[in-house]
Design a protein around this motif. Structure first.
Motif, short mmCIF file in Angstrom:
data_model
loop_
_atom_site.label_atom_id
_atom_site.label_comp_id
_atom_site.label_asym_id
_atom_site.label_seq_id
_atom_site.Cartn_x
_atom_site.Cartn_y
_atom_site.Cartn_z
N GLY A 69 55.42 38.50 37.28
CA GLY A 69 54.30 39.41 37.13
C GLY A 69 54.11 40.26 38.37
N TYR A 70 52.90 40.79 38.52
CA TYR A 70 52.62 41.71 39.62
C TYR A 70 51.19 41.51 40.11
N ILE A 71 51.01 41.59 41.41
CA ILE A 71 49.68 41.57 42.02
C ILE A 71 49.41 42.98 42.54
N VAL A 72 48.23 43.49 42.24
CA VAL A 72 47.88 44.88 42.52
C VAL A 72 46.57 44.92 43.29
N GLY A 73 46.49 45.77 44.30
CA GLY A 73 45.25 45.93 45.06
C GLY A 73 44.87 47.39 45.19
N GLY A 74 43.59 47.63 45.32
CA GLY A 74 43.09 48.99 45.51
C GLY A 74 41.58 48.98 45.60
N TYR A 75 40.96 50.06 45.15
CA TYR A 75 39.51 50.16 45.19
C TYR A 75 39.04 51.09 44.09
N PHE A 76 37.77 50.92 43.69
CA PHE A 76 37.25 51.71 42.57
C PHE A 76 35.80 52.11 42.82
N LYS A 77 35.47 53.28 42.31
CA LYS A 77 34.12 53.83 42.42
C LYS A 77 33.41 53.82 41.07
N SER A 78 34.14 53.66 40.00
CA SER A 78 33.55 53.62 38.65
C SER A 78 32.55 52.47 38.56
N SER A 79 31.55 52.62 37.71
CA SER A 79 30.58 51.54 37.54
C SER A 79 31.23 50.33 36.88
N SER A 80 32.20 50.57 36.00
CA SER A 80 32.96 49.47 35.41
C SER A 80 34.31 50.00 34.94
N ILE A 81 35.26 49.07 34.88
CA ILE A 81 36.61 49.39 34.42
C ILE A 81 37.04 48.34 33.42
N ASP A 82 37.38 48.77 32.21
CA ASP A 82 37.91 47.87 31.19
C ASP A 82 39.42 47.78 31.41
N GLY A 84 41.42 45.67 29.73
CA GLY A 84 42.07 45.12 28.54
C GLY A 84 42.14 43.61 28.60
N ASN A 85 42.57 43.01 27.53
CA ASN A 85 42.72 41.56 27.46
C ASN A 85 41.39 40.84 27.71
N GLY A 86 40.25 41.52 27.43
CA GLY A 86 38.92 40.94 27.63
C GLY A 86 38.49 40.86 29.08
N ILE A 87 39.16 41.57 29.98
CA ILE A 87 38.86 41.50 31.41
C ILE A 87 38.38 42.86 31.89
N SER A 88 37.30 42.84 32.68
CA SER A 88 36.78 44.08 33.24
C SER A 88 36.30 43.85 34.67
N LEU A 89 36.14 44.94 35.39
CA LEU A 89 35.59 44.91 36.75
C LEU A 89 34.29 45.71 36.73
N THR A 90 33.28 45.23 37.46
CA THR A 90 32.00 45.92 37.58
C THR A 90 31.72 46.17 39.05
N ASN A 91 31.40 47.42 39.38
CA ASN A 91 31.06 47.79 40.76
C ASN A 91 29.75 47.11 41.12
N LYS A 92 29.76 46.34 42.21
CA LYS A 92 28.57 45.58 42.61
C LYS A 92 27.58 46.41 43.40
N TYR A 98 32.54 52.43 47.01
CA TYR A 98 33.73 51.81 46.46
C TYR A 98 33.66 50.30 46.58
N ASP A 99 34.22 49.58 45.62
CA ASP A 99 34.49 48.15 45.70
C ASP A 99 35.99 47.97 45.71
N GLY A 100 36.48 46.98 46.44
CA GLY A 100 37.88 46.64 46.39
C GLY A 100 38.20 45.95 45.08
N MET A 101 39.48 45.90 44.73
CA MET A 101 39.88 45.20 43.51
C MET A 101 41.27 44.60 43.70
N ILE A 102 41.47 43.44 43.09
CA ILE A 102 42.81 42.89 42.93
C ILE A 102 42.97 42.53 41.45
#
Length: 182
Positions: A69-82, A84-92, A98-102
Motif C-alpha cells: 500500500g501507500y502512506i500519504v501526508g499533506g494538509y487540507f483547508k476544506s471543512s471536510s474531505i470524503d 471513500g470507503n466510509g472514511i472522511s477527514l474533518t478540519n478541527k 490548515y490541518d495536517g493529514m495522513i
C-alpha cells in the motif's frame, strides 16, 4: 515501487484531468485538490485518487509500504474531505486554517484509515515514511497552541502561535499514535 511502477502525488487546479487508460480526476471543490496517481512500469495509469473538499488540499509526501500500500501526508483547508470507503477527514479548526493529514491506502487505491492533525491554527504534515516495525513516522510543523492526537497524547506549542514548532509523530500500523514530540 516494488512492482516496477511509480506512485506520484501533488495537487491540481484544473476542473478535470484525463490521465489516459480510461482514468480521470475531477476537481471536488473550487480550489486545489490533492492527487495520487499509480503508474505501472510502462507508464500507464493503474489508478488515481483525488483528495479534496471545498478549499485548498495538498499532498506533500508519499511512500510505498511493505504491505504493497501507500502512506500519504499533506494538509487540507476544506471543512471536510470524503475519502471513500466510509472514511472522511474533518478540519478541527476552521477553513481559515490548515490541518495536517495522513492517509493509508491499500495497493489498489482504497483508503484503509486516515488521521487529521490539527486544532485552531495552521498545522502541516510535510513528510511520511514507514518504520521498521510496520508503523509510520510523520513530520511537520504546527502553529496551534496545542494538538490533541488521541490515545492520551498531545503536542503543545512551546512558543507563541505567531511561530511554528516542529513535530514528529509515531503511528502504529493501524493509525494509532504511539508517541509524539514537538
Amino acid at each position: 515501487c516494488s512492482d516496477g511502477g511509480y506512485i506520484v502525488g501533488g495537487d491540481f487546479l484544473s476542473s478535470s484531468i484525463d490521465l489516459g487508460n480510461g482514468i480521470s480526476l475531477a476537481k471536488k471543490g473550487s480550489s486545489y485538490d490533492g492527487m495520487i496517481i499509480k503508474y505501472n512500469a510502462r507508464g500507464e495509469v493503474e489508478w488515481a485518487e483525488g483528495i479534496g473538499g471545498s478549499y485548498y488540499d495538498h499532498i506533500e509526501s508519499l511512500s510505498e509500504t511493505s504491505d504493497g500500500g501507500y502512506i500519504v501526508g499533506g494538509y487540507f483547508k476544506s471543512s471536510s474531505i470524503d475519502l471513500g470507503n466510509g472514511i472522511s477527514l474533518t478540519n478541527k479548526g476552521s477553513t481559515a486554517s490548515y490541518d495536517g493529514m495522513i492517509i493509508k491506502y491499500n495497493a489498489t487505491g482504497e483508503v484503509e484509515w486516515a488521521e487529521g492533525i490539527g486544532e485552531s491554527d495552521r498545522d502541516y504534515i510535510k513528510s511520511v515514511a514507514e518504520t521498521s516495525d510496520g508503523g509510520y513516522i510523520v513530520g511537520g510543523y504546527f502553529y496551534s497552541s496545542s494538538i490533541d492526537l488521541g490515545n492520551g497524547i498531545s503536542l503543545t506549542n512551546k512558543g507563541s502561535t505567531s511561530y511554528s514548532d516542529g513535530m514528529i509523530i509515531k503511528y502504529n500500523a493501524t493509525g494509532e499514535v504511539e508517541w509524539a514530540e514537538g
